[in-house]
Motif scaffolding. Sequence first.
Motif, short mmCIF file in Angstrom:
data_model
loop_
_atom_site.label_atom_id
_atom_site.label_comp_id
_atom_site.label_asym_id
_atom_site.label_seq_id
_atom_site.Cartn_x
_atom_site.Cartn_y
_atom_site.Cartn_z
N PRO A 199 0.82 -1.22 0.00
CA PRO A 199 0.00 0.00 0.00
C PRO A 199 0.85 1.26 0.00
N GLY A 200 0.35 2.30 -0.63
CA GLY A 200 1.04 3.58 -0.57
C GLY A 200 0.83 4.25 0.77
N PHE A 201 -0.30 3.95 1.38
CA PHE A 201 -0.61 4.54 2.68
C PHE A 201 -1.64 3.66 3.40
N PHE A 202 -1.79 3.93 4.69
CA PHE A 202 -2.85 3.32 5.49
C PHE A 202 -3.77 4.42 5.99
N ILE A 203 -4.97 4.02 6.39
CA ILE A 203 -5.91 4.93 7.04
C ILE A 203 -6.08 4.47 8.48
N LEU A 204 -5.64 5.29 9.42
CA LEU A 204 -5.83 4.99 10.85
C LEU A 204 -7.20 5.52 11.25
N ASN A 263 -6.87 -1.02 3.20
CA ASN A 263 -5.76 -0.37 3.89
C ASN A 263 -6.24 0.42 5.10
N LEU A 264 -7.41 0.02 5.63
CA LEU A 264 -7.99 0.67 6.80
C LEU A 264 -7.58 -0.06 8.07
N ILE A 265 -6.87 0.66 8.97
CA ILE A 265 -6.43 0.08 10.24
C ILE A 265 -7.34 0.59 11.35
N PRO A 266 -8.09 -0.27 12.02
CA PRO A 266 -8.98 0.17 13.08
C PRO A 266 -8.23 0.43 14.38
N ASP A 326 0.24 -0.39 15.33
CA ASP A 326 0.65 -1.53 16.14
C ASP A 326 0.96 -2.71 15.23
N HIS A 327 1.94 -3.53 15.59
CA HIS A 327 2.40 -4.62 14.74
C HIS A 327 1.26 -5.52 14.26
N MET A 328 0.50 -6.09 15.18
CA MET A 328 -0.54 -7.04 14.78
C MET A 328 -1.74 -6.35 14.14
N SER A 329 -2.02 -5.11 14.51
CA SER A 329 -3.11 -4.38 13.87
C SER A 329 -2.82 -4.15 12.39
N VAL A 330 -1.57 -3.83 12.07
CA VAL A 330 -1.17 -3.65 10.67
C VAL A 330 -1.16 -4.99 9.96
N ALA A 331 -0.59 -6.02 10.58
CA ALA A 331 -0.50 -7.33 9.94
C ALA A 331 -1.88 -7.89 9.60
N LYS A 332 -2.85 -7.68 10.47
CA LYS A 332 -4.19 -8.25 10.25
C LYS A 332 -4.94 -7.58 9.11
N VAL A 333 -4.47 -6.43 8.64
CA VAL A 333 -5.08 -5.77 7.50
C VAL A 333 -4.75 -6.52 6.20
N SER A 334 -3.63 -7.23 6.18
CA SER A 334 -3.18 -7.91 4.97
C SER A 334 -4.08 -9.10 4.65
N PRO A 391 -15.03 -6.14 23.11
CA PRO A 391 -15.36 -5.10 22.12
C PRO A 391 -14.09 -4.42 21.62
N HIS A 392 -14.05 -4.19 20.31
CA HIS A 392 -12.81 -3.68 19.71
C HIS A 392 -12.44 -2.31 20.26
N HIS A 393 -13.45 -1.47 20.53
CA HIS A 393 -13.12 -0.13 21.03
C HIS A 393 -12.50 -0.20 22.43
N VAL A 394 -12.88 -1.21 23.22
CA VAL A 394 -12.27 -1.39 24.55
C VAL A 394 -10.80 -1.77 24.39
N HIS A 395 -10.54 -2.67 23.44
CA HIS A 395 -9.16 -3.08 23.20
C HIS A 395 -8.29 -1.89 22.77
N ILE A 396 -8.83 -1.02 21.89
CA ILE A 396 -8.06 0.13 21.39
C ILE A 396 -7.81 1.13 22.52
N ILE A 397 -8.81 1.36 23.36
CA ILE A 397 -8.63 2.29 24.49
C ILE A 397 -7.57 1.76 25.45
N ILE A 398 -7.61 0.46 25.76
CA ILE A 398 -6.61 -0.14 26.65
C ILE A 398 -5.23 -0.06 26.02
N ALA A 399 -5.15 -0.28 24.70
CA ALA A 399 -3.86 -0.20 24.00
C ALA A 399 -3.27 1.21 24.10
#
Length: 320
Positions: A11-16, A174-177, A182-190, A272-280
């Motif tokens: 990808p040329g870029f990602f979307i956070l 190329n959307l990263i939630p 983060d390593h695994m967040s980027v890897a899981k987009v592939s 819930p994914h938003h809980v995981h992101i807040i904790i991260a």
Amino acid sequence: MSGANSSSLTPGFFILNGIPGLEAAHIWISLPFCFMYIVAVIGNGGLIYLIGHEEALHRPMYYFLALLSFTDVTSCTTTVPNMLCIFWFNLKKIGFSACLFQMFFIHTLTAMESGVLMLMALDRYVAICYPLRYATILTNPVIAKAGLATFLRSVTLILPFTFLTKRLHYCQDNLIPHTYCDHMSVAKVSCDNVKVNAIYGLLAALLIGGFDMFCISVSYIMILKAVVSLSSADARHKAFSTCTSHICAIVITYVPALFTIFTHRFGGQNIPHHVHIIIANLYLMLPPTLNPIVYGVKTKQIREGVVKMFFREKENLVMK
């Protein structure tokens, strides 16, 4: 895929995307994070300045604390400004190379923090178990070599993250939630199998965090044995009180870190994914914010140094 190179599927870029499901509350969520970042910068910057300028604090324990403060403030600086740009200005795009750089620095600095906490535990072990040899064991060259070794270990074990992530094919999205790369967040987009990334990520966590926690545990077992053997209750209290700040720092750092690491690999679907992101995000923000406060409140020498520096600055102003 938008922004992708069709020949290499890079990808040329990602979307956070920030915090999925809470986009409407991004502004409100940003306020405590912004406040925490300001406190972290002021607190850690103040600690580094104080330790550098107060001769009474030129001791191994405080050198390690200065290294921890530098690591903390650098770590949150790699993520928070970018996160606030996402929340405030909707600037979600990040280049592929910039994302890999951010990922490398985040994980390297968090690995460094774990290593410094381990060195601080060894410092307390030497101070309590070998007080007469403390100054001869932990000399400035030894401290410098220990800090360099911790940095090189972090770089060596984290650098493969970038290569393992770069080799993946990103063929659909190329959307990263997440708010940062983060390593695994980027890897899981592939659209590739990321099993190697997950296994190496867990291995690196065990080699760094697992080893450090083992050393910390052994150090405190030896410290407890030494403290219990002291003759008076006052001596036992005084000896162990020098460890309370460090124990608080360990809890603040490792609890959210372990939650983030293991939910990514084993239990993410049940949370819930938003809980995981807040904790991260708290995993990166809590230690830099709270460590200066904990050490400032719990450490008498630091409190005295702040008072001394304050009155010295006041006297200088009066003299001018």
